[in-house]
Design a protein around this motif. Structure first.
Motif: not given
Length: 147
Positions: A36-47, A55-64, A142-147
């Motif tokens: 399907g149609s995947l989102p474009n962009g780099t997204g935001v990453t949070a630990s 828990v360890t690791g990070t999550a990266t979220l891209v919404i488009d 916690v997802i940092p705000p995008t600019s």
């Protein structure tokens, strides 16, 4: 002897009551097919940080264009518990805010990807791993705000 039996009975009652806890009342996300149609962009990453379990690791979220892609890093690990689910939300607790139940956690270790539709106009601030059977938090990013 009687006191020990009463305490044991009480403990069993507490465990049974906890395992029957109601999970958050959140709509389920609609998965998007890999072709399907995947989102474009780099997204935001949070630990990820512990809210109840190691828990360890990070999550990266891209919404488009109404489609989200959520990636967990290869070093992701979380302690074992029954029924972990992944949520996005506007609050740290999926019993409040505007929660979206993404999916059951696929694995307790390693990289994983979730691609799904998101409602328009919601600014998600948390990626949450929640134990649905006990209705308790395990970890969050916690997802940092995008600019």
């Amino acid at each position: 002897m009687r006191l020990i039996r009463s305490i044991g009975t009480l403990a069993l009652g507490v465990v049974a009551a906890c395992s029957n806890a109601e999970p958050p009342m959140a709509p389920n996300a609609t998965p998007v097919a890999p072709d399907g149609s995947l989102p474009n962009g780099t997204g935001v990453t949070a630990s990820f940080t512990r809210t109840g379990y190691n828990v360890t690791g990070t999550a990266t979220l891209v919404i488009d264009k109404g489609v989200a892609q959520l990636d967990f890093s290869p070093d992701f690990t979380i302690a074992s518990t029954p029924g972990p689910f992944v949520y996005l939300n506007t609050d740290a607790n999926p019993n409040r805010g505007q929660p979206l139940r993404v999916a059951a956690l696929r694995a307790r270790t390693g990289a994983q990807r979730y691609t799904f539709q998101v409602p328009a106009g919601v600014r998600y601030t948390h990626v949450i791993i929640w134990c649905d059977p006990f209705n308790v938090g395990m970890a969050q990013a916690v997802i940092p705000p995008t600019s």
